[in-house]
Write an enzyme that holds these catalytic residues in place. Structure first.
Site, mmCIF file in Angstrom:
data_model
loop_
_atom_site.group_PDB
_atom_site.id
_atom_site.type_symbol
_atom_site.label_atom_id
_atom_site.label_comp_id
_atom_site.label_asym_id
_atom_site.label_seq_id
_atom_site.Cartn_x
_atom_site.Cartn_y
_atom_site.Cartn_z
ATOM 1 N N GLY A 234 41.742 37.851 37.468
ATOM 2 C CA GLY A 234 41.613 38.899 36.594
ATOM 3 C C GLY A 234 41.931 38.601 35.100
ATOM 4 O O GLY A 234 41.433 38.615 34.077
ATOM 5 N N PHE A 235 43.440 38.201 35.112
ATOM 6 C CA PHE A 235 43.985 37.738 33.759
ATOM 7 C C PHE A 235 44.058 38.829 32.531
ATOM 8 O O PHE A 235 43.888 38.516 31.603
ATOM 9 C CB PHE A 235 43.441 36.517 33.374
ATOM 10 C CG PHE A 235 43.119 35.625 34.476
ATOM 11 C CD1 PHE A 235 44.112 34.962 35.356
ATOM 12 C CD2 PHE A 235 41.759 35.122 34.540
ATOM 13 C CE1 PHE A 235 44.034 34.033 36.266
ATOM 14 C CE2 PHE A 235 41.608 34.190 35.880
ATOM 15 C CZ PHE A 235 42.735 33.429 36.492
ATOM 16 N N ILE A 462 45.928 40.306 43.262
ATOM 17 C CA ILE A 462 45.055 39.524 42.087
ATOM 18 C C ILE A 462 45.102 38.228 42.182
ATOM 19 O O ILE A 462 44.617 37.514 41.196
ATOM 20 C CB ILE A 462 45.371 40.270 40.727
ATOM 21 C CG1 ILE A 462 46.782 39.662 40.462
ATOM 22 C CG2 ILE A 462 45.217 41.732 40.592
ATOM 23 C CD1 ILE A 462 47.277 40.221 38.996
ATOM 24 N N THR A 464 48.138 36.563 43.101
ATOM 25 C CA THR A 464 49.315 36.007 42.865
ATOM 26 C C THR A 464 50.327 36.226 44.051
ATOM 27 O O THR A 464 51.575 35.793 43.901
ATOM 28 C CB THR A 464 50.037 37.003 41.607
ATOM 29 O OG1 THR A 464 50.071 38.564 42.178
ATOM 30 C CG2 THR A 464 49.598 36.830 40.456
ATOM 31 N N LEU A 619 61.441 36.225 44.704
ATOM 32 C CA LEU A 619 60.880 36.666 45.943
ATOM 33 C C LEU A 619 60.320 35.676 46.742
ATOM 34 O O LEU A 619 60.475 35.570 48.150
ATOM 35 C CB LEU A 619 60.064 37.659 45.809
ATOM 36 C CG LEU A 619 60.810 38.954 44.802
ATOM 37 C CD1 LEU A 619 59.637 40.175 44.743
ATOM 38 C CD2 LEU A 619 61.916 39.649 45.838
ATOM 39 N N ASN A 620 59.607 34.742 46.346
ATOM 40 C CA ASN A 620 58.892 33.761 47.158
ATOM 41 C C ASN A 620 58.786 32.752 46.310
ATOM 42 O O ASN A 620 58.085 32.378 45.157
ATOM 43 C CB ASN A 620 57.662 34.207 47.705
ATOM 44 C CG ASN A 620 56.696 33.085 48.418
ATOM 45 O OD1 ASN A 620 56.717 31.841 48.179
ATOM 46 N ND2 ASN A 620 56.172 33.666 49.531
ATOM 47 N N THR A 623 55.072 31.003 45.822
ATOM 48 C CA THR A 623 54.231 32.109 44.795
ATOM 49 C C THR A 623 54.603 31.855 43.456
ATOM 50 O O THR A 623 54.152 31.917 42.386
ATOM 51 C CB THR A 623 54.058 33.467 45.383
ATOM 52 O OG1 THR A 623 55.456 33.933 45.424
ATOM 53 C CG2 THR A 623 53.396 33.402 46.684
ATOM 54 N N GLU A 692 53.124 36.479 33.657
ATOM 55 C CA GLU A 692 52.444 35.962 32.541
ATOM 56 C C GLU A 692 53.550 35.368 31.599
ATOM 57 O O GLU A 692 53.424 34.633 30.593
ATOM 58 C CB GLU A 692 52.339 37.182 31.626
ATOM 59 C CG GLU A 692 51.197 37.925 32.386
ATOM 60 C CD GLU A 692 50.852 39.407 31.746
ATOM 61 O OE1 GLU A 692 50.079 39.400 30.649
ATOM 62 O OE2 GLU A 692 51.661 40.240 32.069
#
Length: 725
Positions: A234-235, A462, A464, A619-620, A623, A692
């Site tokens: 999407g971005f 999306i 991520t 968190l991860n 990712t 971002e």
């Protein structure tokens, strides 16, 4: 507790994506669906005089051809529908590539062939499409969503005049376009007055509310359902709602059958927003010790004749560095082009100028670029009155970590002094920063009679890793294995959540997911200790621990139960809701990179990248690292390749495809070393939006490395071969 949060956990949706089991919007099978094709305007300004659709209607399989003469009348919603008009409501043409007719046929091929047969006659007016031609018409637009386009602190002009050292430069970037792998698509289905949309979107709730407003529905939840379980990129392109969605819903209603529309790659260049062409005049003032005394930032971006929205903010000029005197103005120039929109890391346009100017200032002063930034580090948000200290800001740690890993202390600061064979070697760095928003969200967690958990929330995946990270949070909160949790996203039938944009997803939904999991764990423990059939009967609830789906008595480890057994004996599911509000703020980082330039060929390679980021609690790690690699890749595209070219006479995009609008591929990107200033405690309140941030500093870092390599300062992206030779 299972301790999954913060670990390097593989994506729970990975297998579905690589095997084709993941169903994207256009993959949804709808019985009796018709296929749509758009006829786009070939002028940039004027009006439609006549549309001849006779040949198209005679084409095999064609069901209808709709124009402004018979299109359903729609209301123009407010933001996030980012245009001030809806096409095909009248004869007016506002930009090249605007829909003027909508063809519906039994097959996609029939619709596309028929669309090519539609003949349109126009009254054309001469368009204005080049920013440079009308810079003298720049104006200060009205505030956009309560965000001011002019910000003052102190007296920047006077401080700049008094400064011992000044840097005054102009930086620029061209129009750029999102190019997600998945094109924009809508499938509209009406049944008993209720509209279901299978939509490629970053915000299912946004689409629902905007479509309902366009159709005049008072109760969106009862009249519109939007489904988007997966997104192929999407971005920012799929955050607002665009005309094709509204038109497809209207056409499906008119023809009484479901309609699917998939935009072509070329149509995406005029239909879905873009990063506006941008000019940035920047003045920095400093004392001889390198402390900033003034920042004067004046930017100019393209807007249209109907809107005044500036999407490329100047937040870093206002907040990143400690400076008592700041004046930021964000101007607009009206052009006959489509409305721009958010594009990943929208502040990059202004930040590129600031971080390049900081490098130029470092050479003026003879101070190392990292040291200059450290001397101007801001401990508080200076725009607040009084300034508010940043909570747990670790940008200084990022400078140190990345510089050490990169080997910055070995850098010879003299431009052109480092060679390896035929190539000049340059090292550059830049600060990275981006805001993250928080949008109220709710979750619903169900523990079934089999002891397994299902989380539902109308957020989006999306690309991520939202499915994975939310599953980790719930598994940790419950104390169950990851495989015992299913997360469902992308459906307005689920509890409300916001758009996945502005780095807002995790700060918004992680807290509600965690809260729901902890409430559910408490409820299951209470069931166990109250049940005479449970080995834990009579144990105080506070004395029960949960690990890997098992409940233990802290005082007597032999007394244990399981989620499955507790819920099976209970005989019915438990359902809890989660809410909660995080705090918006900023994520920070630093990027260090190496370029190699062949002087005779003008060939530039980015050969090494090291980053360090302060994103609060990680968190991860897998990712998060993926987000860094994606941001670096995106930043390389911004700096070296991406440039939408528009014919100045016709306003037609002349490179609307991936053979001429170049984006970096895996072979262009070196290995990226990613470091994190991780905060392992603080619960869900330690989470910051991050996606971002990793792209914001890369363009300036590349430009700074180019200067170090060959002594040539480039201030206009992309840095193409002609500018290096």
């Amino acid at each position: 507790m299972s301790g999954l949060v913060g670990q390097d956990v593989a994506r729970v949706d990975g297998r579905a994506k690589v095997t084709g089991a993941a169903r994207y919007a256009a993959d949804q099978q709808v019985p009796g669906v018709l296929h749509g094709a758009l006829v786009m305007s070939t002028i940039a300004r004027g009006e439609v005089l006549e549309i001849d659709s006779r040949a198209a209607l005679a084409h095999p399989g064609v069901v209808a051809v709709y124009t402004h003469a018979d299109m359903r009348k729609l209301n123009v919603p407010n933001f996030p529908y980012n245009r001030r008009f809806i096409p095909m409501q009248d004869a007016r043409v506002h930009h090249q590539g605007q829909p003027v007719a909508y063809v519906v046929a039994e097959t996609l091929e029939q619709a596309q062939e028929a669309a090519a047969l539609v003949r349109v006659r126009y009254r054309a007016e001469e368009p204005v499409v080049r920013l440079a031609d009308v810079l003298d018409e720049a104006f200060l637009p009205q505030n956009f969503r309560d965000r001011p386009n002019e910000i003052k602190r102190g007296d920047a002009a006077a401080a700049c005049e008094r400064a011992e050292v000044r840097v005054e430069r102009t930086y620029s970037s061209p129009m750029q376009h999102h190019n997600p792998i998945e094109p924009h698509t809508t499938t509209a289905v009406w049944e008993d007055g209720v509209l279901t949309l299978y939509e490629s979107t970053q915000g299912v709730m946004f689409v629902r509310d905007i479509v309902a407003a366009a159709f005049g529905f008072d109760k969106p939840a009862e009249r519109v359902r939007v489904i988007s379980p997966y997104l192929g990129g999407g971005f920012g392109a799929k955050a607002p709602v665009y005309p094709h969605t509204l038109l497809t819903a209207a056409v499906a209603e008119l023809c009484g059958r479901p309609v699917k529309l998939v935009l072509t790659r070329a149509q995406m260049f005029t239909s879905n927003g873009h990063r506006a062409e941008y000019r940035h005049h920047l003045r920095l003032g400093a004392d001889r010790q390198g402390e900033l005394t003034a920042i004067v930032s004046t930017s100019t971006a393209q807007v249209t004749r109907l809107d005044e929205n500036i999407y490329n903010g100047s937040d870093s000029a206002v907040r990143l560095y400690a400076c008592p005197n700041v004046h930021v103005r964000q101007l607009g120039v009206r052009l006959d082009l489509p409305t721009s929109s958010y594009m990943r890391s929208p502040e990059t346009t202004a930040h590129f100028g600031l971080e390049t100017a900081m490098d130029e200032l470092s050479y003026e002063l003879g101070i190392d670029p990292v040291e200059l930034r450290i001397r101007n580090h801001a401990d508080a948000d200076q725009q607040a009155d009084p300034p508010v200290p940043y909570a747990d800001k670790r940008l200084l740690d990022c400078y140190r970590m990345a510089a050490e890993a990169f080997g910055w202390e070995r850098r010879d600061p003299r431009p052109g002094a480092t060679k390896d064979g035929d190539e000049y070697v340059g090292w550059g760095m830049a600060t990275e920063v981006h805001t993250h928003n928080v949008i109220p969200a709710q979750t619903r967690l169900v523990i079934g009679t089999d002891g397994r958990a299902t989380l539902r929330v109308a957020s989006q995946e999306i690309g991520t890793g939202t499915y994975t990270v939310l599953s980790q949070i719930v598994a940790d909160g419950l104390g169950v294995p990851l495989g015992h949790v299913t997360t469902l996203l992308g459906d307005t039938a689920y509890p409300s959540a916001g758009v996945s944009a502005g780095s807002s997803t995790m700060p918004s939904v992680a807290g509600p997911a965690d809260q729901a999991a902890r409430q559910a764990r408490k409820a299951v423990i209470e069931l166990a200790v109250a049940d005479p059939r449970s080995p834990l009967h009579g144990v105080p609830a506070a004395e029960v621990e949960v690990r890997e789906g098992r409940l233990f008595s802290r005082g007597d480890g032999d007394r244990r139960d399981t989620y499955r057994d507790v819920m099976n004996r209970h005989g019915r599911a438990i359902e809890v809701a989660g809410t909660g509000q995080n705090t918006p703020g900023h994520s920070f980082g630093a990027v260090f990179l190496e370029v190699r330039i062949h002087p005779r060929l003008g060939r530039l390679r980015v050969t090494r990248v090291v980053t360090a980021h302060d994103l609060g609690r990680v968190l991860n790690r897998r990712t998060a690292r993926g987000q860094v690699i994606g941001g670096v890749t995106w930043g390389m595209g911004f700096a070296l390749m991406e440039h939408t070219m528009v014919d100045p006479n016709t306003a037609r995009v002349v490179n609307p495809n991936l053979s001429t609008y170049l984006v970096p591929v895996c072979a262009d990107v070196p290995s990226v070393e990613t470091l994190f200033a991780d905060r392992k405690d603080g619960g869900m309140t330690g989470i910051r939006g991050f996606g971002e941030t990793p792209g914001t500093g890369v363009p300036a870092a590349i430009g700074n490395a180019i200067y170090h390599a060959i002594g040539r300062r480039l201030r206009d992206v992309p840095f193409t071969q002609d500018k290096l030779l």
